[in-house]
Design an enzyme around this catalytic site. Sequence first.
Site, PDB file in Angstrom:
ATOM      1  N   ASP A  53       0.883  -1.249   0.197  1.00  0.00           N
ATOM      2  CA  ASP A  53       0.056   0.060   0.052  1.00  0.00           C
ATOM      3  C   ASP A  53       0.767   1.143   0.039  1.00  0.00           C
ATOM      4  O   ASP A  53       1.566   1.537   0.964  1.00  0.00           O
ATOM      5  CB  ASP A  53      -0.884   0.087   1.232  1.00  0.00           C
ATOM      6  CG  ASP A  53      -1.739   1.074   1.398  1.00  0.00           C
ATOM      7  OD1 ASP A  53      -1.738   2.185   0.572  1.00  0.00           O
ATOM      8  OD2 ASP A  53      -2.653   1.122   2.203  1.00  0.00           O
ATOM      9  N   TYR A 145      -7.792  15.411 -10.065  1.00  0.00           N
ATOM     10  CA  TYR A 145      -6.642  14.375 -10.579  1.00  0.00           C
ATOM     11  C   TYR A 145      -5.734  15.281 -11.235  1.00  0.00           C
ATOM     12  O   TYR A 145      -4.561  14.832 -11.279  1.00  0.00           O
ATOM     13  CB  TYR A 145      -7.590  13.610 -11.713  1.00  0.00           C
ATOM     14  CG  TYR A 145      -6.770  12.711 -12.455  1.00  0.00           C
ATOM     15  CD1 TYR A 145      -6.228  11.405 -11.871  1.00  0.00           C
ATOM     16  CD2 TYR A 145      -6.358  12.968 -13.952  1.00  0.00           C
ATOM     17  CE1 TYR A 145      -5.286  10.592 -12.568  1.00  0.00           C
ATOM     18  CE2 TYR A 145      -5.488  11.762 -14.459  1.00  0.00           C
ATOM     19  CZ  TYR A 145      -5.159  10.786 -13.873  1.00  0.00           C
ATOM     20  OH  TYR A 145      -4.302   9.795 -14.330  1.00  0.00           O
ATOM     21  N   THR A 180      -8.012   1.246 -20.265  1.00  0.00           N
ATOM     22  CA  THR A 180      -7.675   0.818 -19.044  1.00  0.00           C
ATOM     23  C   THR A 180      -8.895   0.226 -18.309  1.00  0.00           C
ATOM     24  O   THR A 180     -10.068   0.532 -18.765  1.00  0.00           O
ATOM     25  CB  THR A 180      -6.771   1.473 -18.107  1.00  0.00           C
ATOM     26  OG1 THR A 180      -7.520   2.829 -17.793  1.00  0.00           O
ATOM     27  CG2 THR A 180      -5.503   1.988 -19.094  1.00  0.00           C
TER      28      THR A 180
END
Length: 250
Positions: A53, A145, A180
């Site tokens: 992580d 983003y 993707t």
Amino acid sequence: MSSEFSGLVAIVTGGASGIGAAIARRLRADGATVAVFDVRPEGAIADLAVEVDVTDDASVRDGVEQVVNSFGRLDIVVNNAGIGAQGDIAANGDDEWHRVWDVNVVGLARVSRAALPHLRVSPAAAIVNTSSIAATAGLPQRALYSATKGAVLSLTRAMAADHLRERIRVNAVNPGTADTPWVGRLLDAAADPTAERAALEARQPHGRLVSPDEVAAAVAYLASPAAGSTTGASIAVDGGMQELRLRPEH
């Protein structure tokens, strides 16, 4: 099998799916020993798959040590792990801003920081960061983003300056909208997935989505010892979206 990366050991974060999986495949095909870091590493095609992580410093450091203990060295780090976010500047609360920033920006820093002692003794050290077309073009409904990917691009240049004299090259790849699983989920959630896909394809001058393998090819170049004079650079893999301004066909 190519031998371009023969004897070199690479980490690819977020390497179990999408662009990361394509990068891992490409580096292995070119001769590298590849370790994949992912929160869900099951099914990763790699020489070593580790549950890591990137928001947890201890997890990152343990993962890097597993790689070095397994293979005796570390030469290449591909910071590809990332998550998406939608909406304008008001669409996400503080918790989401911190969450996405922690993965996309601070996660990159954690992995690079843990890798540095090993990269400093590598004869072919390279870091490649996955940024985005969102860092170089204003995209609608991608405020959070875009902020993180702009940070990745700036951080790439700063890292390249910091570590040039340690013979560690640092570069970035800026993919356009790629085919993707994440983009697939966005399309599935759209009111008209077919129309939304057509709009995304039309936005890129070459008229289609970018393939993960095309991004992987750019990463392989940047990571390669053959690119020894390339540092602080970014390669756009976006069908011309960053630089081209085509006139309408009709």
